[in-house]
Design a protein around this motif. Structure first.
Motif, mmCIF file in Angstrom:
data_model
loop_
_atom_site.group_PDB
_atom_site.id
_atom_site.type_symbol
_atom_site.label_atom_id
_atom_site.label_comp_id
_atom_site.label_asym_id
_atom_site.label_seq_id
_atom_site.Cartn_x
_atom_site.Cartn_y
_atom_site.Cartn_z
ATOM 1 N N TRP A 18 0.857 -1.181 0.000
ATOM 2 C CA TRP A 18 0.000 0.000 0.000
ATOM 3 C C TRP A 18 0.892 1.229 0.000
ATOM 4 C CZ3 TRP A 18 -5.240 0.631 -0.400
ATOM 5 C CH2 TRP A 18 -5.776 1.875 -0.040
ATOM 6 N N GLU A 19 0.973 1.865 -1.155
ATOM 7 C CA GLU A 19 1.813 3.043 -1.360
ATOM 8 C C GLU A 19 3.242 2.799 -0.847
ATOM 9 O OE1 GLU A 19 1.089 5.193 -3.297
ATOM 10 O OE2 GLU A 19 2.570 6.723 -2.998
ATOM 11 N N TYR A 42 -7.982 5.665 4.717
ATOM 12 C CA TYR A 42 -8.287 6.193 3.385
ATOM 13 C C TYR A 42 -9.703 6.750 3.332
ATOM 14 C CZ TYR A 42 -8.883 6.138 -1.732
ATOM 15 O OH TYR A 42 -9.119 6.474 -3.036
ATOM 16 N N TRP A 56 -4.512 2.381 -3.940
ATOM 17 C CA TRP A 56 -3.150 2.858 -3.736
ATOM 18 C C TRP A 56 -2.144 1.719 -3.645
ATOM 19 C CZ3 TRP A 56 -4.273 7.194 0.397
ATOM 20 C CH2 TRP A 56 -4.818 8.298 -0.265
ATOM 21 N N ARG A 58 0.661 -0.597 -5.007
ATOM 22 C CA ARG A 58 1.704 -0.245 -5.974
ATOM 23 C C ARG A 58 1.420 -0.842 -7.350
ATOM 24 N NH1 ARG A 58 6.411 -1.770 -1.674
ATOM 25 N NH2 ARG A 58 5.714 -0.293 -0.085
ATOM 26 N N TYR A 343 5.145 9.858 -9.639
ATOM 27 C CA TYR A 343 3.962 9.022 -9.485
ATOM 28 C C TYR A 343 3.086 9.160 -10.729
ATOM 29 C CZ TYR A 343 5.446 9.144 -4.629
ATOM 30 O OH TYR A 343 6.182 9.047 -3.486
ATOM 31 N N TRP A 345 -0.279 8.995 -10.596
ATOM 32 C CA TRP A 345 -1.569 9.597 -10.244
ATOM 33 C C TRP A 345 -1.350 10.764 -9.291
ATOM 34 C CZ3 TRP A 345 -5.855 8.140 -12.765
ATOM 35 C CH2 TRP A 345 -5.874 6.888 -13.372
ATOM 36 N N TYR A 347 -3.262 11.527 -6.960
ATOM 37 C CA TYR A 347 -3.677 11.094 -5.624
ATOM 38 C C TYR A 347 -2.498 10.514 -4.845
ATOM 39 C CZ TYR A 347 -8.329 11.572 -7.583
ATOM 40 O OH TYR A 347 -9.449 12.061 -8.177
ATOM 41 N N THR A 348 -1.650 9.721 -5.523
ATOM 42 C CA THR A 348 -0.520 9.129 -4.826
ATOM 43 C C THR A 348 0.522 10.182 -4.479
ATOM 44 O OG1 THR A 348 0.356 8.522 -7.003
ATOM 45 C CG2 THR A 348 -0.804 6.826 -5.783
ATOM 46 N N HIS A 352 1.848 11.165 -0.727
ATOM 47 C CA HIS A 352 3.281 11.281 -0.463
ATOM 48 C C HIS A 352 3.601 12.617 0.209
ATOM 49 C CE1 HIS A 352 7.625 11.355 -1.161
ATOM 50 N NE2 HIS A 352 7.456 12.526 -1.755
#
Length: 375
Positions: A18-19, A42, A56, A58, A343, A345, A347-348, A352
């Motif tokens: 997850w991320e 989330y 999210w 990877r 990244y 997206w 969102y990611t 971060h």
């Protein structure tokens, strides 16, 4: 653990993807609890409650239509993680296997699944949003089934009580194997490309197919195709000699399973998946899901790239737009201005900035659209 599982829970090594999470679980109970915390965080964030639900995990670009679909999707990632670990154990015990040549970027691509797993065993309608618990539940049905005596045969057998199934089996383990044909359970995955398989033999075949062409010395005399071993060649040859003719048309299939699929989609009028918004019905859940999206308003899905005003009625069209308009041969587009990480997206990148650099914003971050240059 489900009966017959080769590896005990204490032997699992489950890496959370997850991320940027670095958590390592030692059993599925611990791992699934950890994933549940990610999902809880989330969904509780004010930003995410007003946005589409992006996975999210990877290298996963899945967009869910709601929180329930996201939970089921991410739970399958946790189950897929276990299957990849089991695959890595099998590979470690076969050092002579060639390396997988498939695209490793697809390692975490998983199939679209329904929002819930429903048990269709007789007098049981239990539902799950996690495949691990669902498959364990179904296994318990198999191993708690009492053997029955058939009047014409003194031998006791186990009967499958799944909906519309009349199969009988010599033992409980055979029944359990059979139930996988109903649940579509997979038991192992390639740790390199993520492909899933219903048994170890099919995984072995996948590994053997990765050898170079000069090592594929077994040749089909009918079509000149090359194979890595004799068993793969024999399996292929069955397609040349095994012919099952459809009773309703001139179609000839190479297996009973392919014939059943042909009859279901070409000659069967049954459409058990009904739309709640109109009178349409479909033969499978995926077709229904795509249809339901057409009931959305024209602005149901909108592109999040700064300055882009594209909207669509379906998620599939939005994804196609994003790849065509905003992706450059798969390059990552969103770069952190502090540490230069990239990244795919926005969102990611937002996550971060929040977690790695402790930045915050009253509404949401705004990004300038630039193609991130590879270093």
């Amino acid at each position: 653990m489900a009966p017959g599982n080769k590896f005990k829970s204490s032997e699992l090594i489950l890496l959370c993807e997850w991320e940027e999470c670095l958590f390592v679980g030692k059993c599925m109970e611990e791992f699934c609890d950890h994933i549940a915390e990610h999902l809880k965080e989330y969904q509780q964030h004010p930003l995410e409650r007003t946005e589409q639900y992006h996975c999210w995990w990877r290298n996963c670009e899945f967009l869910a239509t709601g929180p329930r679909e996201l939970v089921t999707h991410v739970n399958f990632h946790s189950y897929h993680t276990k299957l990849k670990f089991l695959g890595s154990q099998l590979r470690a015990s076969h050092q002579d296997w060639p390396a997988c040549s498939q695209n490793s970027y697809n390692q975490n691509q998983i199939p679209r699944i329904s929002e819930m797993y429903v048990c269709q065993w007789e007098n049981c309608d239990v539902t799950y949003n996690n495949p691990e618990w669902f498959y364990r539940h179904v296994a318990m049905h198999a191993y708690s089934t009492e053997k029955e005596n058939i009047s014409s045969n003194k031998k006791a057998i186990c009967c499958c009580l799944w909906k519309d199934c009349s199969g009988t089996f010599k033992g409980k383990h055979k029944l359990w194997d059979h139930l996988r044909t109903h649940t579509q359970e997979r038991v192992v995955a390639c740790p390199s490309c993520g492909a899933m398989f219903s048994n170890n033999t099919k995984f072995f075949d996948h590994a053997k197919r990765q050898v170079s062409e000069d090592q594929q010395v077994f040749v089909c005399q009918n079509c000149d195709k090359h194979f890595a071993n004799e068993r793969l060649l024999r399996d292929h040859m069955r397609g040349h000699v095994t012919h099952v003719t459809c009773p309703f048309c001139d179609m000839v299939c190479t297996s009973v399973s392919s014939l059943k699929a042909h009859i279901r989609f070409r000659h069967c009028d049954e459409r058990p998946f009904h739309c709640d918004l109109c009178e349409s019905s479909f033969k499978n859940a995926y077709d229904l899901h795509k249809h339901v999206e057409t009931h959305n308003d024209s602005n149901a899905y909108s592109c999040d790239v700064e300055g882009c005003v594209f909207t669509s009625r379906t998620l599939q069209i939005l994804r196609q737009h994003y790849k065509r308009a905003h992706m450059n041969n798969g390059n990552l587009k969103y770069k952190c201005h502090i540490c230069q990480k990239c990244y795919s997206w926005c969102y990611t990148l937002t996550l971060h900035l929040r977690k790695a650099h402790k930045l915050s914003c009253h509404s949401r971050f705004r990004f300038m659209f630039r193609v991130a240059q590879s270093s």
